[in-house]
Design a protein around this motif. Sequence first.
Motif, PDB file in Angstrom:
ATOM      1  N   LYS A 159       5.650  95.061   1.261  1.00  0.00           N
ATOM      2  CA  LYS A 159       6.139  96.454   1.375  1.00  0.00           C
ATOM      3  C   LYS A 159       6.464  96.780   2.833  1.00  0.00           C
ATOM      4  N   ASP A 184      -5.839 113.549  -5.763  1.00  0.00           N
ATOM      5  CA  ASP A 184      -5.313 112.209  -6.069  1.00  0.00           C
ATOM      6  C   ASP A 184      -5.007 112.193  -7.557  1.00  0.00           C
ATOM      7  N   MET A 234      -2.355 109.991   2.659  1.00  0.00           N
ATOM      8  CA  MET A 234      -2.617 108.549   2.826  1.00  0.00           C
ATOM      9  C   MET A 234      -2.200 107.852   1.536  1.00  0.00           C
ATOM     10  N   SER A 271       1.631 104.060   5.768  1.00  0.00           N
ATOM     11  CA  SER A 271       2.602 103.182   6.454  1.00  0.00           C
ATOM     12  C   SER A 271       3.901 103.255   5.664  1.00  0.00           C
ATOM     13  N   ILE A 286      -8.007 102.796  -1.269  1.00  0.00           N
ATOM     14  CA  ILE A 286      -8.862 101.901  -0.461  1.00  0.00           C
ATOM     15  C   ILE A 286      -9.122 102.523   0.908  1.00  0.00           C
ATOM     16  N   MET A 287      -8.085 103.090   1.524  1.00  0.00           N
ATOM     17  CA  MET A 287      -8.192 103.632   2.879  1.00  0.00           C
ATOM     18  C   MET A 287      -8.583 105.110   2.880  1.00  0.00           C
ATOM     19  N   PRO A 296       0.771 105.124  -0.742  1.00  0.00           N
ATOM     20  CA  PRO A 296       1.255 103.746  -0.600  1.00  0.00           C
ATOM     21  C   PRO A 296       2.523 103.590   0.245  1.00  0.00           C
TER      22      PRO A 296
HETATM   23  P1  NAD Z   1      -4.094 102.510  -2.295  1.00  0.00           P
HETATM   24  O1  NAD Z   1      -3.039 102.117  -3.263  1.00  0.00           O
HETATM   25  O2  NAD Z   1      -5.465 101.965  -2.455  1.00  0.00           O
HETATM   26  O3  NAD Z   1      -4.226 104.128  -2.263  1.00  0.00           O
HETATM   27  C1  NAD Z   1      -3.181 105.024  -2.448  1.00  0.00           C
HETATM   28  C2  NAD Z   1      -3.698 106.245  -3.178  1.00  0.00           C
HETATM   29  O4  NAD Z   1      -2.619 107.179  -3.326  1.00  0.00           O
HETATM   30  C3  NAD Z   1      -4.192 105.919  -4.598  1.00  0.00           C
HETATM   31  O5  NAD Z   1      -5.497 106.432  -4.771  1.00  0.00           O
HETATM   32  C4  NAD Z   1      -3.183 106.617  -5.496  1.00  0.00           C
HETATM   33  O6  NAD Z   1      -3.742 107.080  -6.732  1.00  0.00           O
HETATM   34  C5  NAD Z   1      -2.742 107.778  -4.603  1.00  0.00           C
HETATM   35  N1  NAD Z   1      -1.475 108.352  -5.029  1.00  0.00           N
HETATM   36  C6  NAD Z   1      -0.307 107.710  -5.302  1.00  0.00           C
HETATM   37  N2  NAD Z   1       0.632 108.594  -5.697  1.00  0.00           N
HETATM   38  C7  NAD Z   1       0.046 109.825  -5.671  1.00  0.00           C
HETATM   39  C8  NAD Z   1       0.495 111.138  -5.981  1.00  0.00           C
HETATM   40  N3  NAD Z   1       1.757 111.359  -6.407  1.00  0.00           N
HETATM   41  N4  NAD Z   1      -0.369 112.171  -5.839  1.00  0.00           N
HETATM   42  C9  NAD Z   1      -1.636 111.948  -5.418  1.00  0.00           C
HETATM   43  N5  NAD Z   1      -2.134 110.717  -5.130  1.00  0.00           N
HETATM   44  C10 NAD Z   1      -1.295 109.675  -5.251  1.00  0.00           C
HETATM   45  O7  NAD Z   1      -3.508 102.160  -0.854  1.00  0.00           O
HETATM   46  P2  NAD Z   1      -4.336 101.972   0.520  1.00  0.00           P
HETATM   47  O8  NAD Z   1      -4.732 100.543   0.673  1.00  0.00           O
HETATM   48  O9  NAD Z   1      -5.365 103.051   0.634  1.00  0.00           O
HETATM   49  O10 NAD Z   1      -3.151 102.193   1.579  1.00  0.00           O
HETATM   50  C11 NAD Z   1      -2.633 103.466   1.895  1.00  0.00           C
HETATM   51  C12 NAD Z   1      -1.624 103.293   3.021  1.00  0.00           C
HETATM   52  O11 NAD Z   1      -2.292 102.753   4.171  1.00  0.00           O
HETATM   53  C13 NAD Z   1      -0.487 102.309   2.689  1.00  0.00           C
HETATM   54  O12 NAD Z   1       0.706 102.785   3.249  1.00  0.00           O
HETATM   55  C14 NAD Z   1      -0.938 101.015   3.335  1.00  0.00           C
HETATM   56  O13 NAD Z   1       0.154 100.167   3.680  1.00  0.00           O
HETATM   57  C15 NAD Z   1      -1.656 101.539   4.562  1.00  0.00           C
HETATM   58  N6  NAD Z   1      -2.666 100.632   5.105  1.00  0.00           N
HETATM   59  C16 NAD Z   1      -3.501  99.944   4.275  1.00  0.00           C
HETATM   60  C17 NAD Z   1      -4.432  99.062   4.813  1.00  0.00           C
HETATM   61  C18 NAD Z   1      -5.342  98.248   3.923  1.00  0.00           C
HETATM   62  O14 NAD Z   1      -5.975  97.314   4.426  1.00  0.00           O
HETATM   63  N7  NAD Z   1      -5.486  98.584   2.655  1.00  0.00           N
HETATM   64  C19 NAD Z   1      -4.532  98.908   6.216  1.00  0.00           C
HETATM   65  C20 NAD Z   1      -3.709  99.659   7.048  1.00  0.00           C
HETATM   66  C21 NAD Z   1      -2.776 100.528   6.472  1.00  0.00           C
END
Ligand code: NAD
Length: 294
Positions: free
Chosen positions: A238, A30, A63, A95, A10-11, A65
């Motif tokens: 989390k 990814d 970036m 995070s 997402i981010m 999880p």
């Molecule tokens: P998400 O789950 O949408 O994205 C995480 C990505 O990491 C996924 O595309 C996943 O396939 C990839 N991934 C996981 N394991 C992997 C690996 N071994 N190799 C390669 N890729 C891998 O999460 P998000 O919402 O993008 O959030 C990312 C971080 O940012 C988190 O720590 C979250 O807490 C933080 N964050 C999110 C938001 C929000 O609103 N979504 C806001 C601020 C901070």
Amino acid sequence: MKVGFIGLGIMGKPMSKNLLKAGYELVVCDVVKAAVDEVVAAGAKSAPTPKAVAEQCDLIITMLPNSPHVKTVVLGKDGVIEGAKKGSIVIDMSSIAPLASREVAEKLAEKGVDMLDAPVSGGEPKAIDGTLSVMVGGKKDLFDKYFPVMKAMAGSVVLCGDVGAGNVTKLANQIVVALNIAAVSEAFTLATKAGVNPESVFDAIKGGLAGSTVMNAKVPMILDRNFKPGFRIDLHIKDLTNALDTAHQLNVPVPLTANVMETMQALKIDDMGQLDHSAIARFYEKLAKVEIKR
Ligand code: NAD
């Protein structure tokens, strides 16, 4: 500058696209192929493993999880550490637990690789607009050197201290947001049950001391019964798990955080983990048998 970007969720997806727009050459990775294809279509190249990304780039952004994912991607088999050259840098924008950041940074330092922890606040809309708030931990000279790269994704980029300080700041942010939503939920449930229109309550108090960015963002969602995320309860659980673990390791009692954590656990058990964290209001509404709506 050639930049590696691992984690296109997402981010990560909009953040990586903003780096492309700013003119950086990008190598992405990814485990989800569709996400890689989308960013490659926007102009990036791809690499099959984090190791392969690190072999091609001196700056690698992650970036992901949570702490275990960062440890796997950076320190695990075919991880960044296997491909990174001496003098390269990892900027972890996930995070995660601050102690995990320090652990990863120490392992990288043994190989002569630097690290900044740089979690963000702002969510998907600000990731798309490139107006995230970035809170950074690490050395000042590295912060200064890589400031322009982070600024290409952000409205503000602030150095908070040594490695781990970025994630400590993010935990503080997440505690304030969670407690603020809980306070708003409790107060608006009471007002509604007392027969006062919650929209009038919002209009009356938002400009006073009780007003907040959280109130302005979340009360309209609650009034509209729109709990589409936004920021999912599961992700906030989390972050609060990391806050509680960190607090306990440092001998800091955090009773209010523990309380709102239990509220979120109850909502998760009620199948609301995928809803926006504004659904904390639903916990209070259920107890009082009332609905906050227009
Ligand atoms: P998400 O789950 O949408 O994205 C995480 C990505 O990491 C996924 O595309 C996943 O396939 C990839 N991934 C996981 N394991 C992997 C690996 N071994 N190799 C390669 N890729 C891998 O999460 P998000 O919402 O993008 O959030 C990312 C971080 O940012 C988190 O720590 C979250 O807490 C933080 N964050 C999110 C938001 C929000 O609103 N979504 C806001 C601020 C901070």
